[in-house]
Design an enzyme around this catalytic site. Structure first.
Site, PDB file in Angstrom:
ATOM      1  N   GLN A  66     -10.215 -16.156  17.798  1.00  0.00           N
ATOM      2  CA  GLN A  66     -11.107 -16.246  16.776  1.00  0.00           C
ATOM      3  C   GLN A  66     -11.973 -17.687  16.884  1.00  0.00           C
ATOM      4  O   GLN A  66     -11.229 -18.403  16.679  1.00  0.00           O
ATOM      5  CB  GLN A  66     -10.174 -16.143  15.541  1.00  0.00           C
ATOM      6  CG  GLN A  66     -10.680 -16.413  14.356  1.00  0.00           C
ATOM      7  CD  GLN A  66     -10.026 -16.840  13.025  1.00  0.00           C
ATOM      8  OE1 GLN A  66      -8.451 -17.148  13.428  1.00  0.00           O
ATOM      9  NE2 GLN A  66     -10.138 -16.699  11.933  1.00  0.00           N
ATOM     10  N   GLY A  67     -13.029 -17.463  17.043  1.00  0.00           N
ATOM     11  CA  GLY A  67     -13.964 -18.593  16.937  1.00  0.00           C
ATOM     12  C   GLY A  67     -14.602 -18.843  15.753  1.00  0.00           C
ATOM     13  O   GLY A  67     -15.827 -18.483  15.579  1.00  0.00           O
ATOM     14  N   SER A 126     -13.785 -21.997  13.643  1.00  0.00           N
ATOM     15  CA  SER A 126     -13.545 -23.275  13.133  1.00  0.00           C
ATOM     16  C   SER A 126     -14.572 -24.275  14.410  1.00  0.00           C
ATOM     17  O   SER A 126     -14.624 -23.743  15.597  1.00  0.00           O
ATOM     18  CB  SER A 126     -12.495 -24.221  13.313  1.00  0.00           C
ATOM     19  OG  SER A 126     -11.510 -23.519  12.309  1.00  0.00           O
ATOM     20  N   SER A 160      -7.092 -20.647  18.855  1.00  0.00           N
ATOM     21  CA  SER A 160      -5.674 -20.348  19.454  1.00  0.00           C
ATOM     22  C   SER A 160      -5.899 -19.200  20.249  1.00  0.00           C
ATOM     23  O   SER A 160      -6.567 -18.380  20.369  1.00  0.00           O
ATOM     24  CB  SER A 160      -4.683 -19.905  18.302  1.00  0.00           C
ATOM     25  OG  SER A 160      -4.807 -20.536  17.029  1.00  0.00           O
ATOM     26  N   GLU A 216      -6.043 -11.956   7.539  1.00  0.00           N
ATOM     27  CA  GLU A 216      -5.271 -13.211   8.218  1.00  0.00           C
ATOM     28  C   GLU A 216      -4.029 -13.477   6.912  1.00  0.00           C
ATOM     29  O   GLU A 216      -2.961 -13.501   7.351  1.00  0.00           O
ATOM     30  CB  GLU A 216      -6.032 -14.470   8.461  1.00  0.00           C
ATOM     31  CG  GLU A 216      -5.147 -15.345   8.945  1.00  0.00           C
ATOM     32  CD  GLU A 216      -5.941 -16.771   9.486  1.00  0.00           C
ATOM     33  OE1 GLU A 216      -7.074 -16.986   8.864  1.00  0.00           O
ATOM     34  OE2 GLU A 216      -5.220 -17.563  10.225  1.00  0.00           O
TER      35      GLU A 216
END
Lengths: 337, 378
Positions: free
Chosen positions: B123-124, B126, B158, B241
């Protein structure tokens, strides 16, 4: 699974909230507290609506509802901080329903359910002032999983919470023995916890309303995170509280294997959370919160008085640990070291 | 109020309990990377049994499970001491996001391989300048014909070291209000111009990565939910999420609490009334989280939508986890701080809990704003 109030239970809650909003205003609470007398008009109304007998079976003059419904009523009375002998009376009636012989039920429950006799519940091993015992005509004294029912008056005690008439049992060995029943104690813990939940919820709601309109530096003070985060944390703590209380109400009502542990958790949590949240609300109101007129002190004082009543946080955590030890049938061999 | 499981839920519980007994993956490898692949293999195994994504609709390989049935699934995992399967960014975030916003072609291409663990996702979101303030994303995607050319940097990604695809939020328009100029892409991680750099965290391991994009080209067909609509798509991802947090993290906490309790009992440490009191307080907090997760599932089902309450569960989880880790260090004794001890690892790892997946401060903002309805700070 449905972990929320049923439509009927929600209707009871709405009805109780509405009646008490009109008939148990803070003006009425304050006036009862200042005069150190119950709100007799409200008590008459609660009697006419059958509230003292909500949890008493119909054959003894009650409404025969369960512990969840009883908790809803207790929570709403806490929310209104109402000044009547209802809490003590429903506690006494509830413990008799599970611990009294049918002959004793026949003798005591109809007058409690009608509110003709006011009740209270005390613990033997405890000198904590007992709410509603000061003017109670019937006192249930719980000891271990047994107890006694006595008509001997308690010694009135003036406490920091003058909206209820507190008392101390004079002779715990007076009266007649009751049957062994852990449910009696568990039920009383749930009802008191529900009442404390109501006290705290009211304090939070008042703080949300006040900090949303009170302005400093040209903006509502709730726009400052130091204020809003305090209230957010109170909401988190009360989310936990609500889950624990209503799980316990359900578990005790159906005789779930977790019932006693769940009741102990609820009382342990609420003994602290109720005092913390009502105290936090005083702070969130600033100087006005410390005044007599702000009314927050009624909630805070009652929350404080009910904390140690029927056992405080540490006592219930200690009881819980014993129960967890017993429940631990399988040993977990995983170890971190 | 009825907390008993329905006949369907009970039947599923019994089936799944029996299935786990036959397929249990055993104990975890100690190496971080091996542990990841072990959990990925566990996802494949679950998928063979039809348990990989309970909450997905059956047309995509799930069981169309209610949130309550999903909670039963997680409870059984915990009861068996089985791990949470890897690739949760795919099953809990990318999958539901593509189902809601993706084109038919995207659904057909991406969804099924997620459950087979053929596709690993990261997941890009931040960036160094856009952490809690996601709308400040600066990574820029410039349109060039049928492609977008991406330059910029992501951080705290992550599992990017394992990932085949990335959910990428970029800025495509600097001339409009911050959250209106965002576009959401599926990025193929094998594209030229991507540099992955593991971030060494304070535990000494690398769960997170930095990603650098140097003229990375993404086909326009990889946009999810239209150019300029990235903020809304990202909110869908974040809501999903947080919806898993209650069930998933309640279990992690319970498992950890059980480990702590076993140690305390084995060493007679609960005879100390202060230790006993603190432990029991943590047990109550853990139970309150588990029960609150169930209650919120009930309420969300009755309401028909997921609300902001996931924030409350995450606050409870991180607070209790941190307390428990500190308590363990204090009560286990000096050995707990030896480098290879699991106690030390949990203690250090718990420092991330109040930051990852929404800092506790941002979550209190959300509770204040959307749950309590307090006036906004800005």
């Amino acid at each position: 699974m449905r972990f929320m109030l049923s439509d009927e239970q929600s209707a009871i809650q709405d009805m109780a909230r509405e009646v008490l909003a009109a008939e148990s205003t803070f003006d009425r609470v304050r006036s009862a507290g200042e005069e150190r007398q119950y709100d007799s008009e409200l008590w008459a109304l609660q009697r006419s609506m059958g509230w003292p007998g909500v949890g008493v079976p119909q054959r003894w003059g009650g409404q025969g509802l369960g512990l969840v419904e009883l908790s809803v009523i207790a929570e709403e009375c806490g929310y209104a901080c109402s000044s009547t002998p209802l809490l003590g009376t429903i506690l006494a009636a509830t413990s008799l329903v599970s611990a009294a012989s049918s002959e004793q039920c026949e003798r005591y429950l109809p007058s409690l359910a009608a509110g003709e006799v006011r009740g209270a519940v005390a613990l033997t091993a405890d000198s904590t002032p007992v709410p509603d015992a000061g003017e109670a005509g019937l006192i249930v004294v719980l000891e271990g999983s047994g107890g006694r029912v006595s008509l001997q008056p308690a010694q009135p005690v003036e406490t920091i919470d003058p909206t209820l008439r507190y008392g101390r049992v004079v002779d715990p060995s007076a009266g007649e023995p009751l049957n062994q029943s852990p449910i009696a104690y568990d039920s009383t813990l749930v009802v008191v916890s529900a009442h404390q939940l109501g006290l705290a919820q009211r304090a939070l709601d008042l703080s949300v309303a006040y900090t949303s309109v009170r302005e400093q530096f040209g903006v509502p003070v709730a726009t400052f995170q130091a204020v809003s985060h305090r209230l957010a944390q109170a909401h988190v703590d009360l989310t936990a509280a609500r889950s624990l209380v209503y799980h316990a109400a359900w578990a005790v009502q159906v005789g779930d294997s977790e019932a006693s542990a769940s009741a102990a958790r609820a009382k342990a949590w609420l003994a602290e959370a109720s005092r913390t949240v009502t105290g936090s609300a005083i702070h969130a109101h600033g100087g006005i919160g410390f005044t007599w007129e702000a009314n927050l002190h009624w909630l805070f004082k009652r929350a404080t008085m009910l904390g140690p009543y029927l056992g405080g946080a540490r006592q219930h955590r200690s009881r819980l640990l014993d129960m967890l030890g017993t429940a631990q049938t399988t040993s977990h061999e995983t170890d971190h070291s | 109020m009825d907390l008993t499981l329905s006949a369907d839920e009970l039947a599923f519980r019994d089936d799944f309990r029996a299935w786990i007994a036959d397929h249990h993956p055993g104990s975890p490898p100690s190496n971080v990377e091996e542990r990841y692949y072990w959990r990925l293999e566990w996802l494949r195994e679950l998928n063979r049994g039809g348990f990989a994504a309970m909450h997905w609709p059956s047309e995509y390989g799930g069981r169309g499970a209610t949130a309550m049935l999903n909670a039963v699934f997680f409870t059984e995992l915990a009861r068996a001491g089985a791990p949470i399967p890897a690739n949760h960014i795919a099953t809990f975030m990318a999958g539901p996001t593509i189902m809601q916003w993706g084109t038919q072609e995207q659904k057909e291409r991406y969804l099924a391989p997620m459950l087979r663990a053929d596709n690993v996702w990261c997941q890009g979101f931040s960036e160094p300048g856009a952490g809690s303030d996601l709308a400040a994303v600066a990574t820029f995607a410039a349109r060039e014909g049928d492609e977008f050319v991406v330059n910029g940097q992501k951080v705290w990604t992550s599992e990017a070291q394992y990932a085949h695809f990335c959910l990428l939020v970029t800025r495509t328009d600097r001339s409009v209000a911050q959250h209106k100029g965002l576009t959401y892409f599926i990025l193929d991680m094998s594209s030229p111009g991507i540099t992955r750099r593991p971030l060494r965290q304070l535990t000494g391991e690398s769960e997170f990565n930095e990603l650098f994009f140097d003229n990375v080209r993404i086909p326009a067909s990889s946009v999810i939910g239209e150019v300029g609509n990235g903020w809304r798509v990202a909110m869908t991802t974040l809501m999903h999420e947080r919806s898993m947090i209650g069930a998933g993290y309640g279990i992690r906490l319970r498992n950890y609490l059980t480990v702590v309790e076993s140690h305390l009992r084995a060493h007679g440490l609960l005879d100390d009334p202060i230790v006993a009191d603190r432990f029991t307080d943590l047990e109550i907090r853990t139970r309150a989280l588990e029960l609150s997760a169930l209650r919120q599932i009930s309420e969300a089902q009755a309401r028909g939508s997921v609300g902001s309450e996931g924030s409350i569960l995450k606050l409870m989880w991180s607070d209790t986890y941190s307390r428990l880790a500190e308590f363990a260090i204090e009560t286990v004794g000096p050995d707990a701080l030896e480098d290879a001890s699991g106690w030390a690892w949990e203690y250090l790892r718990s420092r991330a809990s109040t930051i990852e997946g929404g800092t506790s401060d941002i979550l209190r903002n959300i509770v204040a704003d959307r749950v309590l309805g307090l006036p906004r700070a800005r």
